[in-house]
Design a protein around this motif. Structure first.
Motif, PDB file in Angstrom:
ATOM      1  N   LEU A 155       0.824  -1.212   0.000  1.00 31.81           N
ATOM      2  CA  LEU A 155       0.000   0.000   0.000  1.00 31.81           C
ATOM      3  C   LEU A 155       0.859   1.264   0.000  1.00 31.81           C
ATOM      4  O   LEU A 155       0.476   2.272  -0.601  1.00 31.81           O
ATOM      5  CB  LEU A 155      -0.947  -0.002   1.196  1.00 31.81           C
ATOM      6  CG  LEU A 155      -2.222  -0.820   0.986  1.00 31.81           C
ATOM      7  CD1 LEU A 155      -2.933  -1.092   2.301  1.00 31.81           C
ATOM      8  CD2 LEU A 155      -3.154  -0.101   0.021  1.00 31.81           C
ATOM      9  N   MET A 156       1.995   1.234   0.654  1.00 30.19           N
ATOM     10  CA  MET A 156       2.887   2.399   0.624  1.00 30.19           C
ATOM     11  C   MET A 156       3.387   2.638  -0.794  1.00 30.19           C
ATOM     12  O   MET A 156       3.577   3.780  -1.218  1.00 30.19           O
ATOM     13  CB  MET A 156       4.065   2.193   1.579  1.00 30.19           C
ATOM     14  CG  MET A 156       3.691   2.303   3.046  1.00 30.19           C
ATOM     15  SD  MET A 156       2.978   3.906   3.515  1.00 30.19           S
ATOM     16  CE  MET A 156       4.397   4.999   3.310  1.00 30.19           C
ATOM     17  N   ASN A 157       3.586   1.571  -1.547  1.00 32.69           N
ATOM     18  CA  ASN A 157       4.033   1.713  -2.934  1.00 32.69           C
ATOM     19  C   ASN A 157       2.891   2.115  -3.862  1.00 32.69           C
ATOM     20  O   ASN A 157       3.113   2.791  -4.873  1.00 32.69           O
ATOM     21  CB  ASN A 157       4.654   0.411  -3.419  1.00 32.69           C
ATOM     22  CG  ASN A 157       6.078   0.207  -2.931  1.00 32.69           C
ATOM     23  OD1 ASN A 157       7.019   0.757  -3.506  1.00 32.69           O
ATOM     24  ND2 ASN A 157       6.238  -0.563  -1.867  1.00 32.69           N
ATOM     25  N   LEU A 158       1.683   1.719  -3.536  1.00 33.58           N
ATOM     26  CA  LEU A 158       0.539   1.984  -4.405  1.00 33.58           C
ATOM     27  C   LEU A 158      -0.106   3.344  -4.156  1.00 33.58           C
ATOM     28  O   LEU A 158      -0.910   3.802  -4.969  1.00 33.58           O
ATOM     29  CB  LEU A 158      -0.520   0.890  -4.216  1.00 33.58           C
ATOM     30  CG  LEU A 158      -0.151  -0.519  -4.712  1.00 33.58           C
ATOM     31  CD1 LEU A 158      -1.189  -1.527  -4.228  1.00 33.58           C
ATOM     32  CD2 LEU A 158      -0.062  -0.536  -6.231  1.00 33.58           C
ATOM     33  N   THR A 159       0.224   3.971  -3.038  1.00 32.28           N
ATOM     34  CA  THR A 159      -0.419   5.232  -2.672  1.00 32.28           C
ATOM     35  C   THR A 159       0.621   6.331  -2.505  1.00 32.28           C
ATOM     36  O   THR A 159       1.828   6.096  -2.616  1.00 32.28           O
ATOM     37  CB  THR A 159      -1.214   5.078  -1.359  1.00 32.28           C
ATOM     38  OG1 THR A 159      -0.293   4.826  -0.282  1.00 32.28           O
ATOM     39  CG2 THR A 159      -2.217   3.926  -1.450  1.00 32.28           C
ATOM     40  N   SER A 160       0.137   7.519  -2.201  1.00 32.14           N
ATOM     41  CA  SER A 160       1.036   8.655  -1.966  1.00 32.14           C
ATOM     42  C   SER A 160       1.017   9.067  -0.503  1.00 32.14           C
ATOM     43  O   SER A 160       1.137  10.245  -0.176  1.00 32.14           O
ATOM     44  CB  SER A 160       0.621   9.844  -2.846  1.00 32.14           C
ATOM     45  OG  SER A 160      -0.731  10.212  -2.590  1.00 32.14           O
ATOM     46  N   PRO A 164       2.226  10.034   3.055  1.00 31.27           N
ATOM     47  CA  PRO A 164       3.478  10.710   3.428  1.00 31.27           C
ATOM     48  C   PRO A 164       4.331   9.850   4.353  1.00 31.27           C
ATOM     49  O   PRO A 164       3.874   8.862   4.925  1.00 31.27           O
ATOM     50  CB  PRO A 164       2.980  11.967   4.144  1.00 31.27           C
ATOM     51  CG  PRO A 164       1.638  11.584   4.702  1.00 31.27           C
ATOM     52  CD  PRO A 164       1.042  10.642   3.686  1.00 31.27           C
ATOM     53  N   ASP A 165       5.585  10.243   4.498  1.00 28.98           N
ATOM     54  CA  ASP A 165       6.493   9.552   5.403  1.00 28.98           C
ATOM     55  C   ASP A 165       5.904   9.529   6.811  1.00 28.98           C
ATOM     56  O   ASP A 165       5.370  10.532   7.292  1.00 28.98           O
ATOM     57  CB  ASP A 165       7.857  10.255   5.438  1.00 28.98           C
ATOM     58  CG  ASP A 165       8.584  10.125   4.111  1.00 28.98           C
ATOM     59  OD1 ASP A 165       8.178   9.267   3.306  1.00 28.98           O
ATOM     60  OD2 ASP A 165       9.549  10.884   3.895  1.00 28.98           O
ATOM     61  N   GLY A 166       6.032   8.387   7.447  1.00 34.02           N
ATOM     62  CA  GLY A 166       5.556   8.272   8.822  1.00 34.02           C
ATOM     63  C   GLY A 166       4.113   7.856   8.947  1.00 34.02           C
ATOM     64  O   GLY A 166       3.671   7.489  10.042  1.00 34.02           O
TER      65      GLY A 166
END
Length: 444
Positions: free
Chosen positions: A47-52, A54-56
């Motif tokens: 999901l971190m790769n598929l979405t935008s 933010p950090d954290g």
């Protein structure tokens, strides 16, 4: 209240992972939930790769990520109130878990409330995205789980046969595991971005949330009936804003709510694993008020304005003529309604006199004398009304033993056991102890 929006503009978790904790066979054993945690991390990575995000930001919530010392019921309530998608991890143990049933109902109630606020948003019904951890026979699924698609073809045939646990444990299926997790992440992202679910109550008392799972294979029923005015038959001085062509279309929380109250109530009761019949008390009275034992537990949604008519008063008289505690009575009373003050004293008097149990009667559930003031208060009170109706039904209903059971003499079901019960029949003392252990297991 916040709602899910475009990618990158919503800091809320994409998903809440709901799973049944596997207990340790021995205190010295390694963490038996390690594979679920691995699955959760892999899902978050996709999901971190598929979405935008933010950090954290965390794309998901799993109770094991809570830190020692954090009040776990509070954190669970917050996550259930703000997550955008609910991901139940199907397994035989899942549908026996009181805690998983609570999580399911808490999210489902929030989705139902969101639909009531905006009846044009039917997509909120699909904000539950099941994941198959271990295959479960369909006959073991509660009704609300059975209705959802959980064997998605794009996840692969091996996923449907083995579930995520089989894929992650069998080395030769490792590629199939990666494929299935990736497609689940895509599905969560799609659902999160197309649904519009309002935030829930982050301060709800988690311990007061009922479980949404009934007994396995159970066929619990609940009648919901409306005693209300129609737009063509209103008392003098009553505004037509809350009414439709038929009593069932009554919407006392207009304009906050855009749905008939009976439809909202039916959604909530179905999420408690009941088969629901919805009707109008004018037509339902003879069936719901039989001579002798009750046929099914019931709930009456009472519009006090209907009692201003001779027919409405007559129908209420039929209900109160005998002690029928298996029919819960809910009396919505929207104080934001400009006409509310005109009938408030009469409404309170009705609840305190006509609907109050007579000396020696067994009192059923009835709304407090001030009525139910808001849509959210109605959603909070309804599970209490359902449980009361089911409990009294079990106490008064008669059942016949199967062939060879010693004759056809009616038997009174014990309270809390069997058909219609608000307490699953499987909940023996040992299971209650297991449930208590499950509560302790939730603490980080």
């Amino acid at each position: 209240m916040g709602v899910a929006g475009a990618p990158g503009d919503d800091p809320r978790p994409y998903f809440f992972l709901s799973y049944a904790h596997i207990p340790k066979s021995d205190p010295k054993d390694a963490n038996p939930n390690v594979w679920v945690e691995r699955f959760y991390r892999d899902l978050c990575e996709h999901l971190m790769n598929l979405t935008s995000l933010p950090d954290g930001a965390s794309p998901g919530f799993m109770d094991r990520q809570m830190k020692p010392g954090e009040p776990w019921p509070v954190e669970l309530s917050k996550a259930l109130a703000h997550c955008r998608v609910f991901v139940p991890l199907y397994a035989p143990r899942y549908f026996l878990s009181e805690q998983c049933g609570r999580e399911w109902f808490a999210f489902s109630r929030r989705a139902a409330h969101s639909r009531a606020l905006n009846s044009n948003n039917s997509s909120s019904a699909s904000a539950i995205v099941p994941a198959l951890w271990v295959p479960v026979p369909v006959k073991q699924l509660p009704r609300q789980a059975e209705r959802l698609q959980f064997a998605n073809e794009e996840f692969g045939e091996d996923y449907a046969a083995e579930g995520f646990y089989g894929l992650i444990k069998l080395r030769y299926l490792r590629d199939e595991y990666e494929r299935a997790v990736y497609h689940l992440a895509k599905r969560i992202k799609e659902v999160a971005e197309m649904t519009q679910i309002a935030d829930g109550d982050a301060e709800q008392d988690y311990h007061s949330v009922p479980t949404g799972f009934g007994p396995p294979g159970g066929k619990r029923r609940m009648d919901i009936s409306v005693l209300a005015c129609s737009r063509s038959e209103l008392p003098t001085g009553r505004s037509p804003d809350c009414y439709g062509a038929h009593p069932r279309e009554w919407n006392p929380y207009h304009p906050e709510s855009s749905r008939p109250l009976a439809d909202h109530a039916a959604d909530l009761v179905r999420n408690l694993d009941y088969q629901v019949s919805v009707g109008e008390f004018e037509a339902d009275a003879d069936r719901m008020l039989p001579k002798g034992p009750p046929v099914t537990p019931g709930m009456l949604l009472l519009d006090h304005w209907a009692l201003s008519t001779a027919r409405g008063a007559e129908l209420l008289g039929k209900l109160t003529a005998e002690n029928r505690p298996w029919i819960s009575v809910m009396v919505p009373w929207n104080r934001a309604d400009p006409d509310a003050a005109l009938q408030e004293d009469a409404m309170r008097a009705t609840i305190q006199t006509d609907l109050a149990p007579r000396p020696g009667d067994e009192g059923g559930h009835c709304s407090p004398s001030g009525g139910v003031p808001t849509l959210q208060a109605f959603s909070q009170e309804l599970p209490v009304a359902v449980k009361a109706a089911a409990r009294h039904y079990d106490r008064h209903a008669q059942t016949y033993p199967p062939d060879g059971g010693g004759g056809s003499k009616p038997q009174v079901l014990p309270s809390g056991v069997g058909y219609g019960s608000g307490i699953p029949a499987r909940e023996t003392k040992s299971n209650a102890e297991k449930a208590e252990g499950s509560l302790r297991d939730r603490e980080p």
